[in-house]
Design an enzyme around this catalytic site. Structure first.
Site, PDB file in Angstrom:
ATOM      1  CE  LYS A 189      -1.693   2.793   3.057  1.00  0.00           C
ATOM      2  NZ  LYS A 189      -1.613   3.848   2.174  1.00  0.00           N
ATOM      3  CD  GLU A 265      13.914   1.137   8.138  1.00  0.00           C
ATOM      4  OE1 GLU A 265      14.471   1.718   8.851  1.00  0.00           O
ATOM      5  OE2 GLU A 265      14.780   0.023   7.902  1.00  0.00           O
ATOM      6  CB  CYS A 299      12.979   9.679   8.164  1.00  0.00           C
ATOM      7  SG  CYS A 299      13.711   8.320   6.909  1.00  0.00           S
ATOM      8  CD  GLU A 396      11.094  12.561  11.069  1.00  0.00           C
ATOM      9  OE1 GLU A 396       9.826  11.967  11.152  1.00  0.00           O
ATOM     10  OE2 GLU A 396      11.694  12.412  10.170  1.00  0.00           O
TER      11      GLU A 396
HETATM   12  P1  ADP Z   1       3.552  10.713   7.111  1.00  0.00           P
HETATM   13  O1  ADP Z   1       3.067  11.257   8.377  1.00  0.00           O
HETATM   14  O2  ADP Z   1       4.959  10.755   6.766  1.00  0.00           O
HETATM   15  O3  ADP Z   1       2.298  10.893   6.201  1.00  0.00           O
HETATM   16  P2  ADP Z   1       2.500   8.122   7.861  1.00  0.00           P
HETATM   17  O4  ADP Z   1       3.017   7.436   8.734  1.00  0.00           O
HETATM   18  O5  ADP Z   1       1.087   8.914   8.042  1.00  0.00           O
HETATM   19  O6  ADP Z   1       3.478   9.093   7.571  1.00  0.00           O
HETATM   20  O7  ADP Z   1       1.993   7.429   6.484  1.00  0.00           O
HETATM   21  C1  ADP Z   1       3.021   6.412   6.214  1.00  0.00           C
HETATM   22  C2  ADP Z   1       2.195   5.366   5.345  1.00  0.00           C
HETATM   23  O8  ADP Z   1       1.253   4.749   6.465  1.00  0.00           O
HETATM   24  C3  ADP Z   1       1.213   5.747   4.291  1.00  0.00           C
HETATM   25  O9  ADP Z   1       1.076   4.888   3.369  1.00  0.00           O
HETATM   26  C4  ADP Z   1      -0.169   5.770   4.924  1.00  0.00           C
HETATM   27  O10 ADP Z   1      -1.152   6.029   4.106  1.00  0.00           O
HETATM   28  C5  ADP Z   1      -0.202   4.669   5.964  1.00  0.00           C
HETATM   29  N1  ADP Z   1      -0.954   4.698   7.079  1.00  0.00           N
HETATM   30  C6  ADP Z   1      -1.268   5.839   7.938  1.00  0.00           C
HETATM   31  N2  ADP Z   1      -2.226   5.670   8.877  1.00  0.00           N
HETATM   32  C7  ADP Z   1      -2.351   3.964   8.745  1.00  0.00           C
HETATM   33  C8  ADP Z   1      -2.969   3.000   9.515  1.00  0.00           C
HETATM   34  N3  ADP Z   1      -3.925   3.421  10.298  1.00  0.00           N
HETATM   35  N4  ADP Z   1      -2.960   1.692   8.896  1.00  0.00           N
HETATM   36  C9  ADP Z   1      -2.309   1.416   7.924  1.00  0.00           C
HETATM   37  N5  ADP Z   1      -1.463   2.335   7.330  1.00  0.00           N
HETATM   38  C10 ADP Z   1      -1.516   3.637   7.748  1.00  0.00           C
END
Ligand code: ADP
Length: 492
Positions: A189, A265, A299, A396
């Protein structure tokens, strides 16, 4: 490097020809009910296109496809898996102009950064193609005799891979490369902000001959709803995630229900130290790279720059001069080195962190205000005298903002560097080898750049300690994350 001048027509033709549906079981399919989500160009704020928006049912179909394809991929000769990865590596190079432009359009990074990422991303496929044929075990006589130990490696099974928007292509190949090499199928995803790069990569893997179901790509605007049931189902045996610590923590909890293997990561808060005996020009060049690569949205970005008090004025003046020279604009324009931030939320966050620091007494040497134009632009910014309690010391920044702080002693700067829950990477500049090694050993991080401002390399183990994550990607340990060890005790 891009030699072409990008026209609006070229942009729209590329968007037109990029796949926009889900890739499940080797086929392009619409999301249930025809749902779609919008993908925008952060340099204009305008719509690029819509892509299929997966529902939990689509997620389930993808996982079932990965489950069904698992025995076939595991049984495929390693050389064949390696050949698929090598063909994909070559196709990425053949299609590099399209891949780079697509990434720039959906993410905003300058084309020069995007070309760099395509090469870096492709390299994971070549590295793991080479690793695929080197998976091996061991054979040993039991210390007391009378038995033999046969130790073998097997693929962990179907995997769930979740990637972020800042490196839309490389964060995918860094997981898919070892997964395919090890013989693990996957549901990947990508981030909903930047799905096009991964859809283009799915097309490449398809064309490279990857069997149906071995990789499935799910784009969704409801990540939590779609992914949680998949993670909790126990069908996938491994979860590999790159993203924020906050989301990583949630996913670790979900993965614990069925005791999945995990690689995480997560966030970083990199320190960048310039000692008084450093080569200052080299340190400025390193800081520029560690800060400005990907417009600061990494990061590994230098988040806290500590400079010895005796050289901080020289360093600050030189860094500001270099940062001021970087042309800002749409990433597709010739010579641009600073693109927009990825969205309005990210721009607001960077602006709020700078405003808070400045209100608390930080001095602005360069930049310091959002750029007044369409898109989400923040200019290269240099700050000094960062107040002790400023949030940017802990969080960050993820933008082109360099906060400089003076230090006096080695002991003091090591304690400041380690005063964070993160531990991804730190950078150390000194011409004194003994000091360099001493500080590299003392800082709490999974990686250290010693007199260099970039550490990422597909052949090196990338990863963090503390709340920056679990496991390593790349290097010769990267594939281990996708392998189980099986011990067979043999009576003699
Ligand atoms: P950022 O703050 O850099 O956007 P995130 O951790 O929110 O980082 O997002 C990284 C990835 O995790 C993206 O693909 C996002 O869609 C996914 N993501 C965010 N929330 C969830 C969740 N609850 N379950 C699974 N994937 C998630």
């Amino acid at each position: 490097m891009a030699e072409q001048s990008i026209t609006a027509e070229r942009e729209s033709e590329l968007i037109e020809s990029t796949p926009k549906r889900l890739y499940i079981n080797g086929e392009w399919v619409d999301a249930q009910g025809g749902a779609t989500l919008e993908v925008n160009d952060p340099s204009t704020g305008r719509l690029l296109c819509t892509v299929a928006d997966a529902s939990p049912r689509d997620g389930w179909n993808a996982l079932k496809a990965a489950e069904a394809a698992q025995p076939g991929l595991a049984a495929m000769p390693p050389r064949e898996r390696a050949n698929i990865l090598m063909r994909a590596f070559e196709l990425m190079h053949e299609r590099k102009d399209d891949l780079a432009l697509l990434m720039t359009l959906e993410m905003g990074k300058p084309l020069s950064d995007a070309y760099g990422e395509v090469a870096y991303a492709a390299e994971f496929f070549r590295h793991f193609a080479e690793e695929a044929t080197r998976i091996s075990g061991s054979y040993q006589t039991a210390p007391a005799g009378g038995a033999r130990f046969l130790v073998a490696k097997q693929p962990v099974g179907p995997t769930i891979l979740i990637t972020p928007w800042n490196f839309p292509l490389a964060m995918g190949t860094r997981k898919l490369g070892p997964a395919i090499a090890a013989g693990c199928t996957s549901v990947l995803k990508p981030a909903e902000l930047t799905p096009l790069s991964m859809l283009a990569l799915a097309e490449i893997l398809h064309d490279a001959g990857l069997p149906a179901g071995a990789v499935n790509i799910l784009v969704t605007s409801t990540a939590g709803k779609v992914m949680e049931p998949l993670i909790r189902s126990g069908i996938a045996r491994k979860l590999s995630f790159t993203g924020s610590t906050e989301v990583g923590r949630k996913l670790l909890e979900q993965a614990s229900e069925r005791v999945l293997r995990t690689s995480m990561e997560l966030g970083g808060n990199a320190g960048f130290v310039v000692f008084e005996d450093a080569d200052i020009d080299a340190a400025v060049a390193g800081a520029l790279l560690a800060k400005m690569r990907n417009t600061g949205e990494a990061c590994t970005a230098a988040n806290r720059i500590f400079v010895h008090r005796s050289v901080i004025d020289e360093f600050a003046a030189k860094l500001s001069a270099e940062m001021q020279k970087l042309p800002l604009g749409r990433g597709v324009e010739d010579g641009v080195r600073v693109g927009p931030l990825v969205d309005a939320r990210q721009l607001e966050k960077v602006d709020a962190l700078v405003t808070e620091a400045v209100d608390g007494g930080a001095k602005v040497l360069l930049g310091g205000q959002p750029v007044d134009r369409d898109g989400y632009f923040y200019p290269p910014t240099v700050l000094t005298d960062i107040p002790a309690g400023a949030r940017m010391r802990q969080e960050e920044i993820f933008g082109p903002v360099a906060p400089l702080t003076a230090f006096d002693t080695e002991e003091e700067v090591i304690s400041w560097i380690n005063a964070t829950e993160y531990g991804l990477v730190n950078y150390v500049y000194t011409e004194n080898l003994r000091r360099g090694i001493r500080v590299a050993e003392a800082v709490e991080s999974g990686m250290v750049g010693l007199n260099q401002g970039a550490v990422s390399n597909p052949a090196a183990p990338f990863g963090g300690i503390k709340e920056s994550g679990l496991g390593r990607e790349g290097g010769d340990t990267g594939i281990e994350e996708f392998l189980e060890t099986k011990y067979i005790g043999i009576a003699m």
